[in-house]
Design a protein around this motif. Structure first.
Motif, PDB file in Angstrom:
ATOM      1  N   ARG A  92       0.817  -1.216   0.000  1.00 34.38           N
ATOM      2  CA  ARG A  92       0.000   0.000   0.000  1.00 34.38           C
ATOM      3  C   ARG A  92       0.852   1.268   0.000  1.00 34.38           C
ATOM      4  O   ARG A  92       0.349   2.360  -0.266  1.00 34.38           O
ATOM      5  CB  ARG A  92      -0.949   0.007   1.200  1.00 34.38           C
ATOM      6  CG  ARG A  92      -0.270  -0.123   2.526  1.00 34.38           C
ATOM      7  CD  ARG A  92      -1.278  -0.352   3.652  1.00 34.38           C
ATOM      8  NE  ARG A  92      -0.635  -0.849   4.837  1.00 34.38           N
ATOM      9  CZ  ARG A  92      -0.120  -0.077   5.799  1.00 34.38           C
ATOM     10  NH1 ARG A  92      -0.191   1.233   5.687  1.00 34.38           N
ATOM     11  NH2 ARG A  92       0.448  -0.616   6.858  1.00 34.38           N
ATOM     12  N   ARG A  93       2.173   1.132   0.276  1.00 36.17           N
ATOM     13  CA  ARG A  93       3.050   2.301   0.279  1.00 36.17           C
ATOM     14  C   ARG A  93       3.925   2.381  -0.979  1.00 36.17           C
ATOM     15  O   ARG A  93       4.665   3.350  -1.159  1.00 36.17           O
ATOM     16  CB  ARG A  93       3.975   2.272   1.513  1.00 36.17           C
ATOM     17  CG  ARG A  93       3.268   2.120   2.850  1.00 36.17           C
ATOM     18  CD  ARG A  93       2.296   3.267   3.117  1.00 36.17           C
ATOM     19  NE  ARG A  93       2.928   4.554   3.223  1.00 36.17           N
ATOM     20  CZ  ARG A  93       3.391   5.075   4.368  1.00 36.17           C
ATOM     21  NH1 ARG A  93       3.307   4.389   5.493  1.00 36.17           N
ATOM     22  NH2 ARG A  93       3.918   6.280   4.385  1.00 36.17           N
ATOM     23  N   VAL A  94       3.852   1.351  -1.840  1.00 38.24           N
ATOM     24  CA  VAL A  94       4.729   1.302  -3.017  1.00 38.24           C
ATOM     25  C   VAL A  94       4.445   2.450  -3.976  1.00 38.24           C
ATOM     26  O   VAL A  94       5.358   3.125  -4.465  1.00 38.24           O
ATOM     27  CB  VAL A  94       4.585  -0.055  -3.737  1.00 38.24           C
ATOM     28  CG1 VAL A  94       5.247  -0.010  -5.115  1.00 38.24           C
ATOM     29  CG2 VAL A  94       5.210  -1.169  -2.902  1.00 38.24           C
ATOM     30  N   ARG A  95       3.166   2.693  -4.252  1.00 38.64           N
ATOM     31  CA  ARG A  95       2.818   3.746  -5.196  1.00 38.64           C
ATOM     32  C   ARG A  95       3.306   5.106  -4.715  1.00 38.64           C
ATOM     33  O   ARG A  95       3.777   5.934  -5.504  1.00 38.64           O
ATOM     34  CB  ARG A  95       1.297   3.762  -5.408  1.00 38.64           C
ATOM     35  CG  ARG A  95       0.815   4.760  -6.459  1.00 38.64           C
ATOM     36  CD  ARG A  95       1.406   4.466  -7.812  1.00 38.64           C
ATOM     37  NE  ARG A  95       0.900   5.367  -8.846  1.00 38.64           N
ATOM     38  CZ  ARG A  95       1.472   5.515 -10.029  1.00 38.64           C
ATOM     39  NH1 ARG A  95       2.546   4.807 -10.347  1.00 38.64           N
ATOM     40  NH2 ARG A  95       0.957   6.344 -10.914  1.00 38.64           N
ATOM     41  N   GLU A  96       3.217   5.330  -3.424  1.00 38.00           N
ATOM     42  CA  GLU A  96       3.692   6.595  -2.844  1.00 38.00           C
ATOM     43  C   GLU A  96       5.180   6.802  -3.124  1.00 38.00           C
ATOM     44  O   GLU A  96       5.608   7.887  -3.527  1.00 38.00           O
ATOM     45  CB  GLU A  96       3.433   6.563  -1.329  1.00 38.00           C
ATOM     46  CG  GLU A  96       4.056   7.691  -0.561  1.00 38.00           C
ATOM     47  CD  GLU A  96       3.990   7.451   0.932  1.00 38.00           C
ATOM     48  OE1 GLU A  96       4.817   8.044   1.656  1.00 38.00           O
ATOM     49  OE2 GLU A  96       3.126   6.652   1.378  1.00 38.00           O
ATOM     50  N   ILE A  97       5.983   5.762  -2.940  1.00 39.52           N
ATOM     51  CA  ILE A  97       7.424   5.862  -3.187  1.00 39.52           C
ATOM     52  C   ILE A  97       7.700   6.051  -4.674  1.00 39.52           C
ATOM     53  O   ILE A  97       8.574   6.855  -5.064  1.00 39.52           O
ATOM     54  CB  ILE A  97       8.153   4.611  -2.658  1.00 39.52           C
ATOM     55  CG1 ILE A  97       7.965   4.496  -1.147  1.00 39.52           C
ATOM     56  CG2 ILE A  97       9.625   4.651  -3.017  1.00 39.52           C
ATOM     57  CD1 ILE A  97       8.542   5.651  -0.361  1.00 39.52           C
TER      58      ILE A  97
END
Length: 620
Positions: free
Chosen positions: A588-593
């Motif tokens: 769920r944090r991959v897109r943010e990075i």
């Protein structure tokens, strides 16, 4: 004549479709070159593909070189359509990995090369766009060796690179550099280089062919798909260095369906790659299908029309044909034995809800999603209690394309909720429930059902078994219970899909002639829910293993951003020009990075990640 099935793979916009057009034109398969910009290419024949200028579905076209028929499979480059690439990989004899001489090694290029090397699929590298300003050769070769694989050597050279006068020349096989690079993967060449006598050109040709065929070495060709430079040398490399897959004639047919396309009038076309045997028009054949819950089902089929790609007559081993007529075929259906294979790319983890904007289109939307799910089984379309349909997707671009497809092909205005990462539940312990009354005042079902829920081995999905005698219930009642169990497990105690479970029917009964399958379908979710509540579940979220390659001066801000997102680091290694950071991060944090990395690295950072498993989020 023998056949080679060759896939063209690349990062988006590297020139895959342009190369396909050039190959078909140069060998007389088409009478003029199509253009991605004008939307008249042979393989991107869908309306959305022409409008967006990208490949969405794999397409097959053929041409002939001497006694070799080459089936070209043009695959999507955008990461949202990686499932199409995976299906193509299964039916290939070899691949051409395309790079832009201007943009160089890109994120998707690295993902593809990792997979090709893991499969040991014979792969040639074609460096495209040598006639574009900013094109590089020696610097790009260094990047390929550093970021893709060290086991490469150019078989062509370029003069005037980066200009309209760029030309390709063959590199002689006596080149010492080729011998030294081959020595890294072949002990005989190594011995000859170190102890002598020096390997001959013939020695190098044979070794190059052998090491390319086993996937340990990758020849590099330079050229331009638009200008045609270097394409002849690439074709010669394909025919000489990639061997056809061994086939057996006169045996039972064995093959796989790797694409399904809608046609005019509602008919559908399935693309079948045959490995052994023969299939003729109107022949009755039976395909095998692995269901999502692990069961195997049979799909009878009969092709009213069979078009062999690039040929005629029956479909023989090694070739591909378009089968028109069978209505029930889906991507992944197998002819012959049903073998288990591990997916090469991560399954989609982005879940969205799609609903019809106009109430009168609700039924039409669900009907439209059925054929789309046949074309792409990984979207896992399933209805929800609220009347919407849940879909699994890879990203926002895939969502946009699906919305346009529904509007243009089916006349349906659909609304998509923002995607969210899909979580999973697994049973925590053992739970059992039973409803034995022949008539239930609270449910009005004439049925007796007892179910036990317990954890199953990781990776098994859902398994349904019996402790009762199979003859104790009519077959239709058994089927109703089993199908309803798997359908009900799509939503667990926390609202996520339940996986890696084992459900056992421990008690059953019915009242003839009153009981019906509908009674068992109605009572099963009630009993199953009670058993699941007794067992309890744990909630899991998917994690990605990642690699981030960043400039030397960007290490501190990138690691700080990753740490704030909860990343767990497994390594940090530095080179002369960049740092390589590895670790694991919640999906769920991959897109943010991914969105922040270009700004943190001045556009020079490269991100790669794939699903690495899941971790418990909370207990219930």
């Amino acid at each position: 004549m023998h056949t080679l099935n060759i896939g063209i793979l690349a990062h988006v916009d590297a020139g895959k479709t342009s190369l396909t057009e050039r190959l078909l034109f140069d060998h007389g398969a088409i009478d003029r070159l199509g253009s991605v910009d004008t939307g008249d290419t042979r393989t991107d024949d869908g309306a959305i593909e022409r409008q967006r200028g990208i490949t969405i579905r794999s397409a097959v076209a053929a041409f002939t070189v001497g006694d070799t028929r080459i089936n070209l499979i043009d695959t999507p480059g955008h990461s949202d359509f990686i499932a199409e690439v995976e299906r193509a990989l299964e039916v290939l004899d070899g691949a051409v990995l395309l790079l832009s001489a201007v943009e160089g090694v890109q994120a998707q290029t690295r993902v593809l090369m990792r997979t090709l090397r893991r499969l040991r699929l014979p792969t040639l590298i074609f460096v495209n766009k040598i006639d574009r300003a900013g094109a590089r050769s020696e610097g790009l070769l260094a990047d390929i060796r550093r970021r893709l694989t060290p086991y490469v050597a150019p078989l062509t050279d370029v003069r005037g690179i980066g200009t309209a006068r760029a030309r390709v020349t063959r590199r002689p096989f006596e080149d010492r550099r080729l011998a030294e690079t081959l020595a890294e993967v072949d002990p005989d060449i190594l011995a000859a280089v170190v102890d002598g006598p020096e390997p001959t050109a013939d020695d190098l040709r044979k070794t190059l062919a052998a090491r390319t065929a086993d996937g340990s070495f990758h020849p590099v060709f330079f050229g331009s798909a638009l200008g045609g430079q270097g394409v002849a040398e690439l074709v010669e490399g394909v025919t000489r260095l990639i061997p056809p897959t061994p086939t057996t004639h006169g045996t039972e047919p064995r093959g796989t369906v790797f694409a399904v396309r809608p046609g005019p009038g509602g008919e559908r076309t399935a693309y079948l790659r045959l490995y052994d045997g023969e299939v003729t028009e109107r022949q009755r054949i039976t395909f095998l299908r692995r269901q999502a819950d692990g069961r195997t089902s049979e799909v009878p089929a009969r092709a009213t029309r069979l078009d062999v790609i690039g040929g005629s007559g029956p479909l023989t081993a090694g070739n591909i044909a378009a089968l028109t007529g069978p209505t029930g075929l889906r991507v992944g259906d197998r002819l012959g034995e049903l073998t288990d294979r591990s997916p090469q790319f991560a399954p989609p983890t982005l879940e969205t809800l799609v609903s019809a904007r106009h109430p009168e289109q609700v039924a039409r939307l669900r009907s439209a999603l059925l054929p789309l799910a046949d074309q792409d089984p990984l979207i896992h379309a399933r209805p929800t209690v609220a009347g919407a349909t849940a879909l699994l997707l890879y990203g926002e671009v895939q969502m946009e394309v699906l919305a346009v497809t529904l509007a243009q092909d089916f006349g349906i205005e659909a609304e998509f909720e923002p995607g969210r990462v899909r979580f999973l539940e697994r049973p925590r312990g053992v739970g059992e429930a039973c409803d034995e009354n022949p008539w239930h005042d609270h449910t009005r079902y004439w049925a007796t059902i007892g179910l036990r829920v317990e954890p199953g081995p990781l990776g098994t999905g859902g398994v349904f078994t019996y402790e009762t005698e199979l003859g104790a219930l009519p077959r239709a009642f058994h089927q109703a219970i089993e199908e309803t169990v798997h359908a009900s497990m799509r939503s667990g105690l926390c609202g996520a899909a339940v996986t890696d479970y084992r459900v056992t029917l421990v008690r059953s009964g019915y009242a003839a002639p009153i009981s019906t399958a509908a009674h068992f379908r109605g009572l099963t979710p009630i009993v199953l829910r009670r058993a699941l509540e007794q067992a309890g579940t744990r909630l899991y979220e998917p994690y990605h293993a990642f690699e981030a390659e960043v400039p030397l001066d960007a290490l501190s801000p990138v690691t700080a951003q990753l740490a704030s997102a909860g990343a767990e680091f497994t390594g940090t290694t530095g080179g002369s020009t960049a740092w390589l950071i590895t670790g694991e991060l919640a999906a769920r944090r991959v897109r943010e990075i991914e969105l922040r990395l270009p700004g943190l690295t001045h556009g020079e950072g490269v991100w790669w990640s794939r699903l690495s498993g899941d971790r418990e989020l909370s207990s219930r």
